[in-house]
Motif scaffolding. Structure first.
Motif, PDB file in Angstrom:
ATOM      1  N   TYR A  63       0.822  -1.208   0.000  1.00 48.14           N
ATOM      2  CA  TYR A  63       0.000   0.000   0.000  1.00 48.14           C
ATOM      3  C   TYR A  63       0.859   1.263   0.000  1.00 48.14           C
ATOM      4  N   GLU A  64       1.955   1.242   0.779  1.00 48.96           N
ATOM      5  CA  GLU A  64       2.861   2.406   0.805  1.00 48.96           C
ATOM      6  C   GLU A  64       3.582   2.558  -0.535  1.00 48.96           C
ATOM      7  N   ALA A  65       3.999   1.403  -1.100  1.00 43.96           N
ATOM      8  CA  ALA A  65       4.659   1.457  -2.402  1.00 43.96           C
ATOM      9  C   ALA A  65       3.694   1.972  -3.470  1.00 43.96           C
ATOM     10  N   LEU A  66       2.460   1.527  -3.406  1.00 46.32           N
ATOM     11  CA  LEU A  66       1.437   1.983  -4.350  1.00 46.32           C
ATOM     12  C   LEU A  66       1.260   3.495  -4.270  1.00 46.32           C
ATOM     13  N   LYS A  67       1.206   4.017  -3.056  1.00 43.38           N
ATOM     14  CA  LYS A  67       1.048   5.459  -2.869  1.00 43.38           C
ATOM     15  C   LYS A  67       2.214   6.216  -3.488  1.00 43.38           C
ATOM     16  N   SER A  68       3.439   5.720  -3.277  1.00 49.09           N
ATOM     17  CA  SER A  68       4.627   6.375  -3.839  1.00 49.09           C
ATOM     18  C   SER A  68       4.656   6.282  -5.355  1.00 49.09           C
ATOM     19  N   LEU A  69       4.262   5.139  -5.900  1.00 44.80           N
ATOM     20  CA  LEU A  69       4.233   4.977  -7.351  1.00 44.80           C
ATOM     21  C   LEU A  69       3.243   5.938  -8.004  1.00 44.80           C
ATOM     22  N   ARG A  70       2.112   6.122  -7.371  1.00 47.68           N
ATOM     23  CA  ARG A  70       1.103   7.024  -7.927  1.00 47.68           C
ATOM     24  C   ARG A  70       1.457   8.497  -7.710  1.00 47.68           C
ATOM     25  N   ALA A  71       2.339   8.773  -6.762  1.00 48.80           N
ATOM     26  CA  ALA A  71       2.737  10.154  -6.499  1.00 48.80           C
ATOM     27  C   ALA A  71       3.798  10.646  -7.480  1.00 48.80           C
ATOM     28  N   SER A  72       4.501   9.717  -8.112  1.00 46.91           N
ATOM     29  CA  SER A  72       5.573  10.081  -9.046  1.00 46.91           C
ATOM     30  C   SER A  72       5.027  10.149 -10.465  1.00 46.91           C
TER      31      SER A  72
END
Length: 321
Positions: A63-72
């Motif tokens: 979930y944290e990785a998903l958030k970072s991927l979508r933020a970039s």
């Protein structure tokens, strides 16, 4: 053709190996990450076509990785399928709300996994190839679909649709109003395609040029419906004064004011059951020749191959568009 690249983010070595083998056997290029931090680094550098993202991972969970991927911006639009042993409604919502494109619960079925990956690849390709103004398939998709139909050997019809006097309208009213005119024609084409059988294809070449692929038996009725609908819609795109007098005043290349009539459409119709067509370039050449002929006929016009069929609506005399 280059292989589609799949990034696996899975911390359990055995599951990661199984996934790797399955995907390679299916013809994909595979890259592996064993935790949430590594998947972020690899996604930035290798730009995968799809990411398979496990939820439970060390250093940074899914979930944290998903958030970072979508933020970039670099990784924002990569399709992501979440893989997890959890199947509660809350878990699914967490993934979807975080920006996941799909969700698969372990143990997953291999055929279902492949289907979901291919669905995401297809969706992603369509998004990349779509025209940003209308959302319709762009040139790559148009060429691929046309070549597919040529290769099948089944007769089909191509209608190339172009707005007359669009440049004058765009120059007079500006780009936002020009975009509105293009979107109006786009909606008319999609509506017409939906009214005449299944398997019709609508594409946006660019600017005010469109393509519609259909069957020979529906082509002429499609063209006439497009003409009728655009003839009805076009006047409302103009200001009342211009609409009432039937033209706009725009400076030509000699810097002289010239009168340009209200917009109409020219439709070139090429049917492969009447014209011998063996490849895409030949089909395009015939359509361009017909469109050039149609541009010289006043009013909205449907011009058939070899100029055997011309249907037009009366309108003001044409000027150079």
């Amino acid at each position: 053709m280059a292989k589609s690249r799949i990034l696996i983010a899975e911390d359990e070595p055995h599951l990661r190996e199984v996934l790797h083998i399955q995907l390679e056997l299916a013809g994909f290029e595979v890259i592996e990450a064993c935790d949430g931090e590594e998947v972020l680094e690899l996604a930035q550098h290798v730009r995968p076509d799809v990411i398979l993202l496990d939820v439970m991972m060390p250093r940074k969970d899914g979930y944290e990785a998903l958030k970072s991927l979508r933020a970039s911006y670099a990784t924002r639009f990569i399709p992501i399928i979440m893989l997890t042993a959890k199947d509660t409604k809350e878990d699914v919502l967490n993934g979807v709300q975080g920006g996941a494109n799909d969700y698969l619960t372990k143990p997953y079925d291999r055929s279902e996994l492949m289907l979901r990956i291919n669905n995401q690849l297809s969706w992603s390709r369509q998004q990349r190839e779509a025209n940003p103004l209308t959302g319709l398939p762009g040139n790559l998709s148009i060429n691929r679909e046309t070549e597919r139909r040529l290769g099948s050997g089944e007769p089909f019809a191509l209608l190339q649709v172009d707005i007359d006097f669009f440049k004058a309208y765009n120059d007079h009213y500006g780009y936002p109003r020009g975009d509105e005119a293009i979107q109006t024609l786009s909606r008319i084409l999609v509506d017409a395609a939906s009214h005449h059988g299944e398997g019709n294809f609508v594409g946006h070449i660019g600017g005010d040029d469109f393509v519609l692929l259909s069957t020979p038996e529906h082509a002429k009725a499609l063209g006439q419906e497009i003409i009728d609908a655009f003839s009805s819609a076009a006047p409302s795109l103009y200001d009342a004064e211009d609409r009432e007098r039937g033209y706009v005043e725009v400076k030509n290349r000699r810097d002289e004011l010239e009168h340009f009539p209200l917009m109409t459409v020219t439709i070139a119709l090429v049917s492969t059951d009447r014209a011998q067509v063996s490849h895409l370039a030949q089909l395009t050449d015939i359509a361009q020749e017909l469109k050039a002929h149609g541009k010289g006929i006043p009013g909205s016009v449907l011009v058939g191959e070899r100029r055997h069929a011309e249907t037009r609506t009366p309108d003001a005399e044409r000027h150079a568009a």
